[in-house]
Design an enzyme around this catalytic site. Structure first.
Site, PDB file in Angstrom:
ATOM      1  N   HIS A 102     -27.865 -27.641   0.592  1.00 45.56           N
ATOM      2  CA  HIS A 102     -27.549 -28.530  -0.440  1.00 45.56           C
ATOM      3  C   HIS A 102     -26.121 -29.115  -0.308  1.00 45.56           C
ATOM      4  CE1 HIS A 102     -30.558 -27.053  -3.197  1.00 45.56           C
ATOM      5  NE2 HIS A 102     -30.854 -25.961  -2.216  1.00 45.56           N
ATOM      6  N   HIS A 161     -36.134 -23.888  12.772  1.00 50.66           N
ATOM      7  CA  HIS A 161     -36.872 -23.363  11.643  1.00 50.66           C
ATOM      8  C   HIS A 161     -37.486 -24.381  10.498  1.00 50.66           C
ATOM      9  CE1 HIS A 161     -33.081 -24.675  10.013  1.00 50.66           C
ATOM     10  NE2 HIS A 161     -33.400 -24.055   8.627  1.00 50.66           N
ATOM     11  N   ASN A 212     -32.649 -30.462   6.408  1.00 49.40           N
ATOM     12  CA  ASN A 212     -31.554 -31.018   7.088  1.00 49.40           C
ATOM     13  C   ASN A 212     -31.597 -31.299   8.526  1.00 49.40           C
ATOM     14  OD1 ASN A 212     -30.046 -31.644   4.709  1.00 49.40           O
ATOM     15  ND2 ASN A 212     -29.188 -29.874   4.667  1.00 49.40           N
ATOM     16  N   SER A 213     -31.907 -30.090   9.315  1.00 43.87           N
ATOM     17  CA  SER A 213     -32.199 -29.996  10.546  1.00 43.87           C
ATOM     18  C   SER A 213     -33.466 -31.065  11.023  1.00 43.87           C
ATOM     19  CB  SER A 213     -32.666 -28.687  11.014  1.00 43.87           C
ATOM     20  OG  SER A 213     -31.365 -27.632  10.797  1.00 43.87           O
ATOM     21  N   GLU A 226     -31.828 -34.387  10.892  1.00 43.30           N
ATOM     22  CA  GLU A 226     -30.833 -34.788  12.133  1.00 43.30           C
ATOM     23  C   GLU A 226     -31.447 -34.982  13.268  1.00 43.30           C
ATOM     24  OE1 GLU A 226     -27.344 -32.025   9.865  1.00 43.30           O
ATOM     25  OE2 GLU A 226     -28.518 -31.257  11.599  1.00 43.30           O
ATOM     26  N   ASP A 234     -39.963 -25.231   1.930  1.00 43.79           N
ATOM     27  CA  ASP A 234     -40.372 -26.377   2.284  1.00 43.79           C
ATOM     28  C   ASP A 234     -40.661 -26.533   4.014  1.00 43.79           C
ATOM     29  OD1 ASP A 234     -37.656 -26.246   2.741  1.00 43.79           O
ATOM     30  OD2 ASP A 234     -37.668 -28.531   3.247  1.00 43.79           O
ATOM     31  N   GLN A 235     -40.295 -25.693   4.614  1.00 37.20           N
ATOM     32  CA  GLN A 235     -40.329 -25.657   6.015  1.00 37.20           C
ATOM     33  C   GLN A 235     -41.743 -25.767   6.841  1.00 37.20           C
ATOM     34  OE1 GLN A 235     -38.211 -22.080   7.661  1.00 37.20           O
ATOM     35  NE2 GLN A 235     -36.481 -22.701   5.983  1.00 37.20           N
TER      36      GLN A 235
END
Length: 443
Positions: A16, A355, A359-360, A363, A379-380
């Site tokens: 966050h 995972h 954000n990952s 990116e 949400d993954q």
């Protein structure tokens, strides 16, 4: 002319904090002052890491409130009580802040700080939600609580929701899966009801129009606005090459192990980067399988294994438990923390085993890096679906009967995106396409 001031009420977790801080920088550049409102725990951690060494940019100040957990929630702690205390104490602190500071003209809040919207409205301050997951996930939640629960709960592998791609059960956010306790669904329902308390509520989403064009217009009740990608300029549009960090790390990177220097010694597109974020911790058996998979690939790798602390505050490192640690250290590099964006932007990077935290995912898209998706929760699972099927920038691992991932499956998926075959070429082409579109979104 009096400058406007926006208050960002941000949940104290890295997932966050990063997008919220990046949004704060955008507001500052547009001439708006920002108050960053979060817990004492997060503020202390941010202030003590190297990312804070440069100090706050002009116009940005931090206000921290005590949630009763100033040293953070301990492993095995009471999460329900933690959230309750956060709401009670945070609401009081925000109420007093708004009462004594009439320069705050707008409040933007994390969805886990939905109470901030209620406090702001009582103070007649307009609000917007900063949604740090894909717009698609917000749409799934909305439709679940607005007429589609039976269809989603039926367990079909062809769930069709308005303006969204067809979904199978394994691609739903885990809050909506049958095995998840009902209280988590009720919590999410409560957050959306807070959003529904405002007519045509504004939702700022860390996405961009080209990435989720249908999801951004799927909910008539809300105004969804793509404001992403929310990542530092040096890795996106390049307008500010000095902006190489979000500026709010909760964890110190491994200064003794220079990741970039190590990457500089590797051939182009040769390295496998493995990281599962700041929260997820696998059991030893799963870590062993990941290690076996990396060894079987025979490729250089950079594996981020975060240090953990036990109930006594003593550090525990998962890597010390691995039976194959000696072989792993010969073939790759293991660190406790690193600058993920610096790694993803490095020419030596070939793929990202992740995972699939949002954000990952953003990116990796912005840096044009193919993904091996190992989703676990929240949400993954939906993010992995989008990466594999909607955007074509990676592959998702197949879970075994026990819900884990075998080492041979890690090997299979890494080779799919790195062995130079047709699948590799397609994934890399798509990754470059989305990298270009992410940069164009900033124009």
């Amino acid at each position: 002319m009096v400058r406007r001031r926006v208050l960002l009420a941000t949940f104290p977790a890295q997932g966050h904090i990063n997008p919220a801080l990046q949004f704060a920088k955008r507001l500052l550049k547009a001439g708006t002052d920002v108050t960053f409102f979060t817990s004492v725990y997060a503020w202390r951690r941010m202030a003590n890491t190297a990312s804070a060494a440069a100090g706050n940019p002009p116009g940005l100040d931090f206000v921290a409130f005590s949630d009763g957990y100033d040293d953070g929630l301990k492993p095995g702690g009471d999460g329900k009580r933690y959230m309750s205390e956060m709401k009670a104490r945070g609401s009081e602190a925000l109420r007093n802040l708004l009462l004594n500071n009439d320069d705050v003209t707008f409040v933007v809040y994390s969805h886990l700080f939905a109470w901030a919207a209620e406090v702001a409205r009582l103070s007649h301050v307009p609000t917007a939600l900063l949604w740090v997951e894909p717009a698609t996930v917000l749409c799934i939640y909305h439709f679940y609580f607005n007429g589609y629960a039976d269809e989603i709960d039926a367990g079909s592998n062809e769930i069709q929701l308005p303006r969204l791609p067809s979904l199978e059960q394994r691609s739903l956010p885990t809050f909506l899966l049958p095995a998840t306790p009902e209280r988590f669904r009720l919590m999410m329902k409560e957050k959306l009801e807070t959003l529904d308390g405002e007519e045509k509520a504004k939702v700022l989403v860390n996405t961009f129009d080209a990435l989720e064009p249908d999801a951004l217009t799927a909910i008539d009740r809300y105004e969804l606005i793509g404001i992403g990608p929310l990542i530092p300029s040096a890795f996106l549009d390049g307008e500010d090459p000095s902006e190489t960090s979000y500026g709010g790390d909760l964890f110190e990177k491994s200064e003794e192990n220079n990741c970039v220097e190590w990457l500089n010694s590797k051939p182009k597109s040769s390295v496998v980067y493995v990281s599962f974020g700041s929260v997820l911790r696998f059991p030893k058996a799963q870590m062993e399988e990941i290690g076996k998979g990396l060894l079987a690939c025979g490729r250089p790798f950079l594996w981020m294994i975060r240090e953990q602390k036990n109930d006594d505050g003593e550090e525990e490192e998962e890597e010390e438990e691995l039976s194959c640690i000696g072989e792993l250290k010969k073939m790759g590099k293991i660190v406790s923390w690193c600058s993920q964006l610096e790694v993803l932007a490095h020419p030596a990077l070939g793929c990202f085993v992740t995972h699939c935290g949002w954000n990952s995912a953003v990116e990796s898209l912005s840096c044009g890096i193919p993904v091996v998706a190992v989703p676990q929760w929240f949400d993954q699972t939906t993010n992995a679906k989008l990466i594999e099927d909607a955007w074509g920038t990676g592959v998702r691992v197949r879970m075994n009967e026990g819900g884990g991932v075998d080492g041979c499956e890690i090997e299979r998926c890494v080779e799919m995106v790195m062995d130079g075959g047709d699948k590799t070429k397609l994934v890399r082409e798509n990754a470059i396409k989305w990298k270009t579109l992410a940069r164009q979104a900033m124009g």
